[in-house]
Design a protein around this motif. Structure first.
Motif, PDB file in Angstrom:
ATOM      1  N   GLY A   1      39.611  47.362  43.202  1.00 42.27           N
ATOM      2  CA  GLY A   1      39.313  47.062  41.812  1.00 42.27           C
ATOM      3  C   GLY A   1      39.606  45.614  41.505  1.00 42.27           C
ATOM      4  O   GLY A   1      39.510  44.753  42.388  1.00 42.27           O
ATOM      5  N   THR A   2      39.977  45.369  40.257  1.00 40.05           N
ATOM      6  CA  THR A   2      40.296  44.010  39.826  1.00 40.05           C
ATOM      7  C   THR A   2      41.583  44.006  39.024  1.00 40.05           C
ATOM      8  O   THR A   2      41.937  45.004  38.381  1.00 40.05           O
ATOM      9  CB  THR A   2      39.182  43.399  38.951  1.00 40.05           C
ATOM     10  N   VAL A   3      42.268  42.883  39.065  1.00 37.94           N
ATOM     11  CA  VAL A   3      43.448  42.655  38.246  1.00 37.94           C
ATOM     12  C   VAL A   3      43.200  41.380  37.446  1.00 37.94           C
ATOM     13  O   VAL A   3      42.644  40.414  37.968  1.00 37.94           O
ATOM     14  CB  VAL A   3      44.730  42.553  39.104  1.00 37.94           C
ATOM     15  N   THR A   4      43.559  41.396  36.165  1.00 43.62           N
ATOM     16  CA  THR A   4      43.433  40.223  35.307  1.00 43.62           C
ATOM     17  C   THR A   4      44.823  39.661  35.059  1.00 43.62           C
ATOM     18  O   THR A   4      45.723  40.383  34.624  1.00 43.62           O
ATOM     19  CB  THR A   4      42.760  40.582  33.964  1.00 43.62           C
ATOM     20  N   LEU A   5      44.993  38.382  35.335  1.00 49.83           N
ATOM     21  CA  LEU A   5      46.288  37.734  35.218  1.00 49.83           C
ATOM     22  C   LEU A   5      46.472  37.089  33.844  1.00 49.83           C
ATOM     23  O   LEU A   5      45.530  36.986  33.056  1.00 49.83           O
ATOM     24  CB  LEU A   5      46.447  36.689  36.322  1.00 49.83           C
ATOM     25  N   GLU A   6      47.677  36.632  33.575  1.00 49.07           N
ATOM     26  CA  GLU A   6      48.044  36.049  32.282  1.00 49.07           C
ATOM     27  C   GLU A   6      47.155  34.877  31.888  1.00 49.07           C
ATOM     28  O   GLU A   6      46.833  34.699  30.724  1.00 49.07           O
ATOM     29  CB  GLU A   6      49.507  35.607  32.338  1.00 49.07           C
TER      30      GLU A   6
END
Length: 147
Positions: free
Chosen positions: A31-36
């Motif tokens: 999947g994907t992760v969205t960072l700060e």
């Protein structure tokens, strides 16, 4: 990172009956992760779930080219109320999990000092989706797993 921990804790199990039935075993996907900072990265994940009756232990490892985390969780279902603990071993952080769920759908909140993550988990057959929103370094994640 901590965001994923929580998601995993609410995830799956190894029992043939009980609140975690149908989720037992080994799962993998991505999947994907969205960072700060708003950037996002693709991640690859592996999970193992083991359950006995209303209790479940899980292990989740996810990695991108630049990032990796290892999540462990133990949860108990009491009439649809989910509670337990989680830890992210590579960062030495952990906390509590609280939520509700059943029938393959779980909504939990993972908490630690200065951290909260809302996690939604849906399992149908051999497919599982995990969505997370956090108030920390990791803002969101979307993971699809299969077994």
């Amino acid at each position: 990172m901590t965001l994923f921990l929580a998601a995993v804790a609410a995830s799956t199990s190894h029992a043939q009956s009980g609140p975690f039935a149908g989720m037992a075993g080994k799962w993998s996907g991505g999947g994907t992760v969205t960072l700060e900072d708003g950037s996002s990265e693709r991640i690859r994940c592996r999970a193992t779930y083991q359950a006995i009756g209303p209790s479940m232990d899980m292990s989740l490892t996810c990695a991108s080219d630049a990032y990796k985390f290892n999540l462990q969780a133990s949860v108990v279902d009491e009439g649809g109320a989910i509670s337990g603990t989680w830890s992210e071993t590579s960062r030495n952080i952990g906390g509590s999990l609280l939520g509700r769920g059943g029938g393959g759908n779980f909504q939990v909140v993972a908490s630690a000092a200065g951290f909260n993550s809302n996690i939604s988990l849906r399992t149908s057959g051999n497919k599982q989706s995990v969505s997370m929103r956090a108030d920390s370094q990791f803002r969101a994640a979307s993971i699809s797993l299969s077994k």
